[in-house]
Write a protein that holds these residues in place. Sequence first.
Motif, PDB file in Angstrom:
ATOM      1  N   GLU A 137      -1.625   5.844   9.517  1.00  0.00           N
ATOM      2  CA  GLU A 137      -1.679   7.215   8.997  1.00  0.00           C
ATOM      3  C   GLU A 137      -0.397   7.962   9.355  1.00  0.00           C
ATOM      4  N   ILE A 138       0.078   7.764  10.584  1.00  0.00           N
ATOM      5  CA  ILE A 138       1.332   8.390  11.002  1.00  0.00           C
ATOM      6  C   ILE A 138       2.487   7.815  10.191  1.00  0.00           C
ATOM      7  N   ARG A 139       2.506   6.508  10.039  1.00  0.00           N
ATOM      8  CA  ARG A 139       3.584   5.859   9.296  1.00  0.00           C
ATOM      9  C   ARG A 139       3.609   6.309   7.832  1.00  0.00           C
ATOM     10  N   TYR A 140       2.459   6.316   7.189  1.00  0.00           N
ATOM     11  CA  TYR A 140       2.418   6.666   5.773  1.00  0.00           C
ATOM     12  C   TYR A 140       2.790   8.129   5.543  1.00  0.00           C
ATOM     13  N   ARG A 141       2.349   8.985   6.416  1.00  0.00           N
ATOM     14  CA  ARG A 141       2.740  10.394   6.277  1.00  0.00           C
ATOM     15  C   ARG A 141       4.265  10.528   6.385  1.00  0.00           C
ATOM     16  N   SER A 142       4.888   9.610   7.123  1.00  0.00           N
ATOM     17  CA  SER A 142       6.338   9.612   7.297  1.00  0.00           C
ATOM     18  C   SER A 142       7.063   8.853   6.199  1.00  0.00           C
ATOM     19  N   GLY A 143       6.324   8.303   5.232  1.00  0.00           N
ATOM     20  CA  GLY A 143       6.963   7.568   4.141  1.00  0.00           C
ATOM     21  C   GLY A 143       7.434   6.188   4.536  1.00  0.00           C
TER      22      GLY A 143
ATOM     23  N   ASN B 217       0.817  -1.216   0.000  1.00  0.00           N
ATOM     24  CA  ASN B 217       0.000   0.000   0.000  1.00  0.00           C
ATOM     25  C   ASN B 217       0.851   1.267   0.000  1.00  0.00           C
ATOM     26  N   LEU B 218       2.042   1.198   0.586  1.00  0.00           N
ATOM     27  CA  LEU B 218       2.876   2.391   0.723  1.00  0.00           C
ATOM     28  C   LEU B 218       3.088   3.094  -0.614  1.00  0.00           C
ATOM     29  N   LYS B 219       3.405   2.345  -1.668  1.00  0.00           N
ATOM     30  CA  LYS B 219       3.755   2.944  -2.957  1.00  0.00           C
ATOM     31  C   LYS B 219       2.587   3.010  -3.928  1.00  0.00           C
ATOM     32  N   THR B 220       1.479   2.324  -3.616  1.00  0.00           N
ATOM     33  CA  THR B 220       0.391   2.241  -4.593  1.00  0.00           C
ATOM     34  C   THR B 220      -0.861   3.003  -4.189  1.00  0.00           C
ATOM     35  N   GLN B 221      -1.037   3.270  -2.899  1.00  0.00           N
ATOM     36  CA  GLN B 221      -2.263   3.900  -2.432  1.00  0.00           C
ATOM     37  C   GLN B 221      -2.033   5.361  -2.066  1.00  0.00           C
ATOM     38  N   SER B 222      -3.064   6.174  -2.252  1.00  0.00           N
ATOM     39  CA  SER B 222      -3.004   7.576  -1.856  1.00  0.00           C
ATOM     40  C   SER B 222      -3.184   7.704  -0.353  1.00  0.00           C
ATOM     41  N   PHE B 223      -2.683   8.784   0.194  1.00  0.00           N
ATOM     42  CA  PHE B 223      -2.821   9.032   1.624  1.00  0.00           C
ATOM     43  C   PHE B 223      -4.304   9.226   1.974  1.00  0.00           C
ATOM     44  N   PRO B 224      -4.808   8.685   3.077  1.00  0.00           N
ATOM     45  CA  PRO B 224      -4.109   8.102   4.225  1.00  0.00           C
ATOM     46  C   PRO B 224      -3.900   6.590   4.159  1.00  0.00           C
ATOM     47  N   ASN B 225      -4.172   5.973   3.007  1.00  0.00           N
ATOM     48  CA  ASN B 225      -4.019   4.526   2.896  1.00  0.00           C
ATOM     49  C   ASN B 225      -2.661   4.122   2.342  1.00  0.00           C
ATOM     50  N   GLY B 226      -1.839   5.094   2.048  1.00  0.00           N
ATOM     51  CA  GLY B 226      -0.500   4.887   1.518  1.00  0.00           C
ATOM     52  C   GLY B 226       0.161   6.238   1.385  1.00  0.00           C
ATOM     53  N   ALA B 227       1.268   6.299   0.646  1.00  0.00           N
ATOM     54  CA  ALA B 227       1.992   7.569   0.496  1.00  0.00           C
ATOM     55  C   ALA B 227       2.301   7.877  -0.956  1.00  0.00           C
ATOM     56  N   ALA B 228       1.549   7.299  -1.888  1.00  0.00           N
ATOM     57  CA  ALA B 228       1.858   7.441  -3.308  1.00  0.00           C
ATOM     58  C   ALA B 228       1.697   8.860  -3.824  1.00  0.00           C
ATOM     59  N   ASP B 229       0.877   9.675  -3.159  1.00  0.00           N
ATOM     60  CA  ASP B 229       0.564  11.000  -3.699  1.00  0.00           C
ATOM     61  C   ASP B 229       1.093  12.148  -2.836  1.00  0.00           C
ATOM     62  N   ILE B 230       1.984  11.864  -1.873  1.00  0.00           N
ATOM     63  CA  ILE B 230       2.469  12.924  -0.984  1.00  0.00           C
ATOM     64  C   ILE B 230       3.990  12.964  -0.959  1.00  0.00           C
ATOM     65  N   VAL B 231       4.529  14.057  -0.382  1.00  0.00           N
ATOM     66  CA  VAL B 231       5.956  14.186  -0.125  1.00  0.00           C
ATOM     67  C   VAL B 231       6.151  13.994   1.380  1.00  0.00           C
ATOM     68  N   PRO B 232       6.552  12.836   1.836  1.00  0.00           N
ATOM     69  CA  PRO B 232       6.669  12.605   3.283  1.00  0.00           C
ATOM     70  C   PRO B 232       7.588  13.609   3.983  1.00  0.00           C
ATOM     71  N   TYR B 233       8.713  13.947   3.382  1.00  0.00           N
ATOM     72  CA  TYR B 233       9.652  14.886   4.013  1.00  0.00           C
ATOM     73  C   TYR B 233       8.997  16.238   4.262  1.00  0.00           C
ATOM     74  N   LYS B 234       8.439  16.836   3.230  1.00  0.00           N
ATOM     75  CA  LYS B 234       7.817  18.153   3.391  1.00  0.00           C
ATOM     76  C   LYS B 234       6.529  18.072   4.204  1.00  0.00           C
ATOM     77  N   SER B 235       5.814  16.975   4.111  1.00  0.00           N
ATOM     78  CA  SER B 235       4.575  16.836   4.871  1.00  0.00           C
ATOM     79  C   SER B 235       4.845  16.955   6.361  1.00  0.00           C
ATOM     80  N   TYR B 236       5.954  16.406   6.803  1.00  0.00           N
ATOM     81  CA  TYR B 236       6.321  16.476   8.218  1.00  0.00           C
ATOM     82  C   TYR B 236       7.066  17.767   8.530  1.00  0.00           C
ATOM     83  N   LYS B 237       8.055  18.105   7.737  1.00  0.00           N
ATOM     84  CA  LYS B 237       8.924  19.245   8.035  1.00  0.00           C
ATOM     85  C   LYS B 237       8.163  20.565   8.040  1.00  0.00           C
TER      86      LYS B 237
END
Length: 604
Positions: free
Chosen positions: A548-554, A314-334
């Motif tokens: 959700e926390i994990r996926y936002r973190s990539g 799911n990490l690479k194939t699903q959009s957030f919050p079910n994965g992280a395919a459509d977000i930038v984890p670094y900037k999302s957190y920073k």
Amino acid sequence: MKIKNWTYSQGLWLLLLSAIVFTSCEKYIDIDRYVYDKTTIDSIFTSKTKTFEYINGTAALLKNESNFVGDWDYRADFPSGMGSDEAIQPWVNWDHAGSCLVVDQITPRDTKNVNPWPDYFKGIRKANIILARIDGNPELTDAEMRDYKGLAYFLRAYFYYSLVRLYGPVPILPDEPFDTDASVESVSFERSSYDDCVEYICANLEQAAQLLPRDRAITYKYLPTRGAAMALIARMRLYSASPLYNGNTFYANWKRSDGTPFISQTADPERWGKAAAAFKRIIDLGKYQLYTTPKIVNTRGTGTLELPDTNDPNLKTQSFPNGAADIVPYKSYKSIFDGSVMPESNPELIYFCNDANINMRFAFAAKQGGNGTLSVPKDVVDQFRMADGRLFSEATDDERSWQAVGTGHTFSEDYTLTAERAKMDDNREPRYYASIGFNYGHWPGTSYRGTTSGVVNFVATYYKNGTAYGSDFNYNRTGYTIRKWAHQEDCRTWDGSVKPKYYPIFRYAEVLLGYVEAMNEMNGSYTDEATGISVTKDVALMVKYFNEIRYRSGLPGITAAEAGDYATMKSLIKHERQIEFFFEDHRYYDLRRWMDAPEVMRTP
């Protein structure tokens, strides 16, 4: 004494007051301020403006939670950042509260200026006065009356919460404010039990939640809302359920004069249900969500860092919050911390310090206006995971090597990894790069407008005589510092500038992890009588909100098997809180409420 209108203190109103904490009896009473209260009290509560100013003055007695590092005089208002295992300074100064706490220089007789007790009880008295007098104000509309009362209830609760968090059980004063000329005997109160303190705080916050608005206009975003009151209730319930306060027999002989224990001696598992219901109540508002930044795609090779291959498809194939395919984890957190995003555009912020006093001079090197001494212990650095979710302890010998990678890389458009970085600083999770400054780390400092060479695009090295090395006395002890609050443009020299920062007191990530922790500790179901909210230990929900926390973190998510095992999940929760809330005033209190401090803090 300098007062700046509406500058927030402790995540409360933007009125920043340089308060002096007195310890002698006559100064403790602060006669001038109390005479002012008494002689002008009638006029204050017949004017809307003066009432609002009085509320501001009350809030100004709170310490500034964002001031965890201090300034050149080394004074920090709160112990968390320097009082846990997250960071150290290379010197211990009479006024440098955090480091003094770590090395046992803070004692009951010498608190090194970490003693807000006098100011907090003054604030409680002023909140009591507001609630006793405000109904007679003819200039307030019904909506304003509700809001001002809600602020007063919130303030009173927040003062008590701040006291209890630092001191444990404290005296609960009568709600009716007493005269300043009352006898010592009539204003002397025994400490209440911890449980009574919690119930009183939560009762005041329930009043605040009923009165405060759900949302505020942009101009007043920093003022507490209904969600802020609910968040503080949830945090208090989580603390109350934790082992330090729930059946801790270490305190068996600590009793009130009537023989009742200050700390409950019988563990009550139902408290975890109360905490879970309190967190679910915030989730059910439907107002808050984790902040994310959309995926960056460009042809320069500097877009979103490619997600690693893991055992979680799911990490690479699903959009957030079910994965992280459509977000930038670094900037999302920073972006939550570095000033990139205004609070009104961040749905994760529940309550925050506006114009926060986050002084990162000690993280920046001298070339950029600091001295680079703020040091993160290697034990803490090693808690950040590898990019694919493995623990750093599970990395190969080559991955943990000090040898240079040899090739540079830029991602998230503006974050550069130099070729000289060590392999142990490569291939780490995005929160590592958002939070930690390391050897051969790149500090752009692009706001610098001076002419000195080497300031912009500065590369920090912390070894002796390195670019960020201070002196034989003031130098970074570990080779790692804190980068979490630094923006790519920030430069602390006179010819540079620093973006305004917003320090989160409560953010939605705490709600999700708090809910998961409480559910993990539950047995069966619980229904809250006051709100009607029912909660059950639900492994699927634990996986959903934790991930959700994990996926936002990539990072890859956890499985139902992991969440279903109590001990495994407890360990995962503790570890996730350490990383997600790094240097956010949680670790000091988490280690204590879990009763992990004696083990963790005994290491060198």
